[in-house]
Design a protein around this motif. Structure first.
Motif, mmCIF file in Angstrom:
data_model
loop_
_atom_site.group_PDB
_atom_site.id
_atom_site.type_symbol
_atom_site.label_atom_id
_atom_site.label_comp_id
_atom_site.label_asym_id
_atom_site.label_seq_id
_atom_site.Cartn_x
_atom_site.Cartn_y
_atom_site.Cartn_z
ATOM 1 N N GLU A 153 -7.204 15.211 43.868
ATOM 2 C CA GLU A 153 -6.507 16.502 43.386
ATOM 3 C C GLU A 153 -5.499 16.278 42.744
ATOM 4 O O GLU A 153 -4.464 15.608 43.254
ATOM 5 C CB GLU A 153 -6.575 17.441 44.504
ATOM 6 N N THR A 154 -5.072 16.826 41.601
ATOM 7 C CA THR A 154 -3.783 16.512 40.751
ATOM 8 C C THR A 154 -3.349 17.799 40.310
ATOM 9 O O THR A 154 -3.832 19.144 40.615
ATOM 10 C CB THR A 154 -3.983 15.801 39.470
ATOM 11 N N LEU A 155 -1.870 17.767 40.267
ATOM 12 C CA LEU A 155 -1.244 19.250 39.896
ATOM 13 C C LEU A 155 -1.457 19.248 38.451
ATOM 14 O O LEU A 155 -1.683 20.473 38.073
ATOM 15 C CB LEU A 155 0.244 18.899 40.003
ATOM 16 N N CYS A 156 -1.420 18.248 37.430
ATOM 17 C CA CYS A 156 -1.761 18.399 36.117
ATOM 18 C C CYS A 156 -3.203 18.459 35.652
ATOM 19 O O CYS A 156 -3.361 18.476 34.418
ATOM 20 C CB CYS A 156 -0.928 17.308 35.422
ATOM 21 N N GLY A 157 -4.121 18.317 36.372
ATOM 22 C CA GLY A 157 -5.528 18.088 35.886
ATOM 23 C C GLY A 157 -6.233 16.800 35.486
ATOM 24 O O GLY A 157 -7.100 16.701 34.807
ATOM 25 N N ALA A 158 -5.236 15.766 35.653
ATOM 26 C CA ALA A 158 -5.533 14.351 35.008
ATOM 27 C C ALA A 158 -6.992 13.864 35.590
ATOM 28 O O ALA A 158 -6.948 14.450 36.807
ATOM 29 C CB ALA A 158 -4.463 13.507 35.219
ATOM 30 N N ASP A 159 -7.690 13.493 35.238
ATOM 31 C CA ASP A 159 -8.996 12.533 35.761
ATOM 32 C C ASP A 159 -8.487 11.196 36.314
ATOM 33 O O ASP A 159 -8.214 10.386 35.455
ATOM 34 C CB ASP A 159 -9.992 12.740 34.770
ATOM 35 N N CYS A 160 -8.384 11.275 37.647
ATOM 36 C CA CYS A 160 -7.727 10.210 38.297
ATOM 37 C C CYS A 160 -9.060 9.130 38.476
ATOM 38 O O CYS A 160 -8.739 8.051 39.168
ATOM 39 C CB CYS A 160 -6.933 10.284 39.334
ATOM 40 N N GLY A 161 -10.027 9.562 38.475
ATOM 41 C CA GLY A 161 -11.474 8.743 38.825
ATOM 42 C C GLY A 161 -11.376 7.263 38.282
ATOM 43 O O GLY A 161 -11.987 6.402 38.893
ATOM 44 N N CYS B 55 -1.023 13.487 43.494
ATOM 45 C CA CYS B 55 0.285 14.173 43.274
ATOM 46 C C CYS B 55 -0.261 15.438 43.762
ATOM 47 O O CYS B 55 0.900 15.941 44.402
ATOM 48 C CB CYS B 55 0.557 14.231 41.902
ATOM 49 N N ALA B 56 -1.020 16.103 44.265
ATOM 50 C CA ALA B 56 -1.142 17.271 44.829
ATOM 51 C C ALA B 56 -1.004 17.023 46.407
ATOM 52 O O ALA B 56 -0.132 17.754 46.991
ATOM 53 C CB ALA B 56 -2.548 17.995 44.603
ATOM 54 N N LYS B 57 -1.423 16.201 46.844
ATOM 55 C CA LYS B 57 -1.367 15.694 48.490
ATOM 56 C C LYS B 57 0.242 15.373 48.801
ATOM 57 O O LYS B 57 0.555 15.665 49.643
ATOM 58 C CB LYS B 57 -2.239 14.424 48.678
ATOM 59 N N THR B 58 0.860 14.603 47.774
ATOM 60 C CA THR B 58 2.101 14.125 48.085
ATOM 61 C C THR B 58 3.402 15.330 47.431
ATOM 62 O O THR B 58 4.515 14.700 47.365
ATOM 63 C CB THR B 58 2.405 12.917 47.411
ATOM 64 N N GLY B 59 2.828 16.335 46.887
ATOM 65 C CA GLY B 59 4.051 17.251 46.384
ATOM 66 C C GLY B 59 4.310 16.621 45.141
ATOM 67 O O GLY B 59 5.877 16.750 44.943
ATOM 68 N N GLY B 60 3.762 15.905 44.108
ATOM 69 C CA GLY B 60 4.132 15.379 42.894
ATOM 70 C C GLY B 60 5.060 14.308 43.048
ATOM 71 O O GLY B 60 5.710 13.833 42.135
ATOM 72 N N ARG B 61 4.660 13.440 44.151
ATOM 73 C CA ARG B 61 5.546 12.136 44.094
ATOM 74 C C ARG B 61 4.320 11.039 44.660
ATOM 75 O O ARG B 61 4.279 10.508 45.606
ATOM 76 C CB ARG B 61 6.400 12.134 45.410
ATOM 77 N N PRO B 62 3.372 10.839 43.730
ATOM 78 C CA PRO B 62 2.192 10.048 44.097
ATOM 79 C C PRO B 62 2.330 8.610 44.520
ATOM 80 O O PRO B 62 1.632 8.015 45.278
ATOM 81 C CB PRO B 62 1.487 10.051 42.560
ATOM 82 N N PHE B 63 3.405 7.883 43.937
ATOM 83 C CA PHE B 63 3.726 6.455 44.391
ATOM 84 C C PHE B 63 5.232 6.504 45.362
ATOM 85 O O PHE B 63 5.504 5.516 45.252
ATOM 86 C CB PHE B 63 3.910 5.685 43.210
ATOM 87 N N GLY B 64 5.505 7.560 45.609
ATOM 88 C CA GLY B 64 6.671 7.677 46.535
ATOM 89 C C GLY B 64 7.922 8.073 45.678
ATOM 90 O O GLY B 64 8.782 8.521 46.212
ATOM 91 N N GLY B 65 7.713 8.161 44.436
ATOM 92 C CA GLY B 65 8.938 8.535 43.382
ATOM 93 C C GLY B 65 8.625 9.793 42.712
ATOM 94 O O GLY B 65 7.220 10.193 42.763
ATOM 95 N N ALA B 66 9.359 10.380 42.046
ATOM 96 C CA ALA B 66 9.124 11.557 41.355
ATOM 97 C C ALA B 66 8.152 11.135 40.078
ATOM 98 O O ALA B 66 8.043 10.361 39.707
ATOM 99 C CB ALA B 66 10.226 12.367 40.676
ATOM 100 N N CYS B 67 7.307 12.338 40.037
ATOM 101 C CA CYS B 67 6.578 12.230 38.679
ATOM 102 C C CYS B 67 7.047 13.341 37.659
ATOM 103 O O CYS B 67 6.827 14.398 37.953
ATOM 104 C CB CYS B 67 4.999 12.395 39.037
ATOM 105 N N VAL B 68 7.435 12.935 36.352
ATOM 106 C CA VAL B 68 7.810 13.892 35.590
ATOM 107 C C VAL B 68 6.822 14.802 35.130
ATOM 108 O O VAL B 68 7.169 16.173 34.925
ATOM 109 C CB VAL B 68 8.102 12.905 33.998
#
Length: 152
Positions: free
Chosen positions: A2-10, A21-34
């Motif tokens: 699940e993503t915040l932006c609707g990107a297809d991460c498959g 990003c949804a699970k990590t509150g917008g910090r998918p690799f530990g850092g912020a996501c623009v």
């Protein structure tokens, strides 16, 4: 995932290491996501405005042989964080491997080199490099002007 932006991460090769990003509150690799920050502040419309602003800023740099930038995508910091040589012989990385930036790659006409563009809330980076990121050179690295509403 699940993503915040609707990107297809498959199809993403990094999906197993990002955490989503949804699970990590917008910090998918530990850092912020623009992108996640834009979506959290105003959804799709805020993200569209962010991208339009960045496109204007990149195109306003006036780099003579750089084609016009018309689109941006999410870029993992570890993927685009090249090591640049400085005039004093030192080498430096300017980005954070754990962040997700917005950027794009543009081919230089008549050359085997490319321009790499990367941005976050504070900085614009335009570099030039060869195949696979070889021999990178900084073209522009600058602090961004204040943007209305505190958004990117």
């Amino acid at each position: 995932m699940e993503t915040l932006c609707g990107a297809d991460c498959g199809a993403c090769a990094l999906r197993e290491s990002c955490g989503g990003c949804a699970k990590t509150g917008g910090r998918p690799f530990g850092g912020a996501c623009v992108c996640a920050e834009c979506y959290k502040t105003g959804g799709e419309e805020a993200f569209r405005v962010c991208c339009e602003q960045l496109l204007r800023e990149f195109n306003a740099l006036g780099i003579a042989d750089m084609p016009s930038v018309t689109q941006l995508c999410q870029l993992n910091g570890a993927y685009v964080n090249l090591e640049y040589p400085l005039a004093n012989g030192q080498r430096v990385k300017l980005l954070d491997d754990s962040r997700v930036y917005l950027g794009w790659q543009l081919e230089r006409e008549g050359s085997d080199r490319c321009y790499g563009l990367v941005a976050d809330e504070e900085y614009l980076l335009v570099c030039e490099y060869g195949c696979g990121g070889s021999d990178p050179q900084i073209i522009v690295y600058k602090k961004r002007s204040a943007v209305s509403g505190g958004q990117i």
